[in-house]
Scaffold this motif. Sequence first.
Motif, PDB file in Angstrom:
ATOM      1  N   THR A   1      52.966 -27.266 -25.509  1.00  0.00           N
ATOM      2  CA  THR A   1      51.993 -27.883 -24.621  1.00  0.00           C
ATOM      3  C   THR A   1      51.017 -26.823 -24.129  1.00  0.00           C
ATOM      4  N   ILE A   2      49.739 -27.154 -24.208  1.00  0.00           N
ATOM      5  CA  ILE A   2      48.680 -26.276 -23.713  1.00  0.00           C
ATOM      6  C   ILE A   2      47.980 -26.978 -22.550  1.00  0.00           C
ATOM      7  N   LYS A   3      47.173 -26.230 -21.828  1.00  0.00           N
ATOM      8  CA  LYS A   3      46.349 -26.788 -20.751  1.00  0.00           C
ATOM      9  C   LYS A   3      44.907 -26.781 -21.234  1.00  0.00           C
ATOM     10  N   VAL A   4      44.228 -27.905 -21.068  1.00  0.00           N
ATOM     11  CA  VAL A   4      42.844 -28.062 -21.511  1.00  0.00           C
ATOM     12  C   VAL A   4      41.987 -28.446 -20.313  1.00  0.00           C
ATOM     13  N   GLN A   5      40.865 -27.757 -20.153  1.00  0.00           N
ATOM     14  CA  GLN A   5      39.942 -28.111 -19.080  1.00  0.00           C
ATOM     15  C   GLN A   5      38.864 -29.026 -19.637  1.00  0.00           C
ATOM     16  N   MET A   6      38.638 -30.124 -18.959  1.00  0.00           N
ATOM     17  CA  MET A   6      37.560 -31.036 -19.338  1.00  0.00           C
ATOM     18  C   MET A   6      36.306 -30.577 -18.602  1.00  0.00           C
ATOM     19  N   ALA A   7      35.638 -29.597 -19.174  1.00  0.00           N
ATOM     20  CA  ALA A   7      34.551 -28.881 -18.508  1.00  0.00           C
ATOM     21  C   ALA A   7      33.310 -29.731 -18.267  1.00  0.00           C
ATOM     22  N   TYR A   8      33.189 -30.861 -18.936  1.00  0.00           N
ATOM     23  CA  TYR A   8      32.001 -31.693 -18.791  1.00  0.00           C
ATOM     24  C   TYR A   8      32.281 -32.970 -18.013  1.00  0.00           C
ATOM     25  N   GLU A   9      33.393 -32.997 -17.297  1.00  0.00           N
ATOM     26  CA  GLU A   9      33.745 -34.113 -16.421  1.00  0.00           C
ATOM     27  C   GLU A   9      33.551 -33.671 -14.978  1.00  0.00           C
ATOM     28  N   GLU A  10      33.410 -34.641 -14.069  1.00  0.00           N
ATOM     29  CA  GLU A  10      33.321 -34.306 -12.652  1.00  0.00           C
ATOM     30  C   GLU A  10      34.545 -33.506 -12.250  1.00  0.00           C
ATOM     31  N   GLN A  11      34.355 -32.496 -11.461  1.00  0.00           N
ATOM     32  CA  GLN A  11      35.404 -31.628 -10.938  1.00  0.00           C
ATOM     33  C   GLN A  11      36.139 -30.831 -12.009  1.00  0.00           C
ATOM     34  N   GLN A  12      35.712 -30.928 -13.248  1.00  0.00           N
ATOM     35  CA  GLN A  12      36.263 -30.149 -14.360  1.00  0.00           C
ATOM     36  C   GLN A  12      37.798 -30.084 -14.335  1.00  0.00           C
TER      37      GLN A  12
END
Length: 172
Positions: free
Chosen positions: A57-68
């Motif tokens: 399992t990795i952690k992914v940031q949704m950089a183009y969503e509100e509050q990232q």
Amino acid sequence: MTRTPTGRLLRVATGHDLVLTRTFRAHAEDVWASITEPERTARWFGPWEGEAGPGRTIKVQMAYEEQQPWMEARIEACEPPMRLAVTTIDEHGRWRLELRLSEVDGVTELKLVHHLRSTEAVGEIGPGWEYYLDMLVASRAGAPLPEFDSYYPSMKPYFDRLGATARDGAMS
């Protein structure tokens, strides 16, 4: 700019698959790098961290969503450079996704497959995937990134119709 939705909804044994396709004049290995290397995913989706590999399992940031926001992604399958399957877990629940690549004569087709248990939210999900795949296209071309307002809510009726047709029992 008005965008045209491309997604298809297919009936499968476990529910429905939302399938979106993009084509690149590039070898599969290069497109694979765009969807798996954290510095390249950061350009169109968001960076990720952790030790990648099947069953991890990795952690992914949704950089183009509100509050990232950050989400977890369990790697179910990793078959470079042709298939990546993940299960993401965030406040919206659990999503099963696949990225499938195929190459012919230096042209690579990328299919994003979102395995859906229900078609209820496809009107929100479909435009989001259209947006992210066009973000990938733009990031690879060095072009300006698209605005989400070009996808939602304008594409919602298209995807809602796909979902309604699927719920009514017709094949899409």
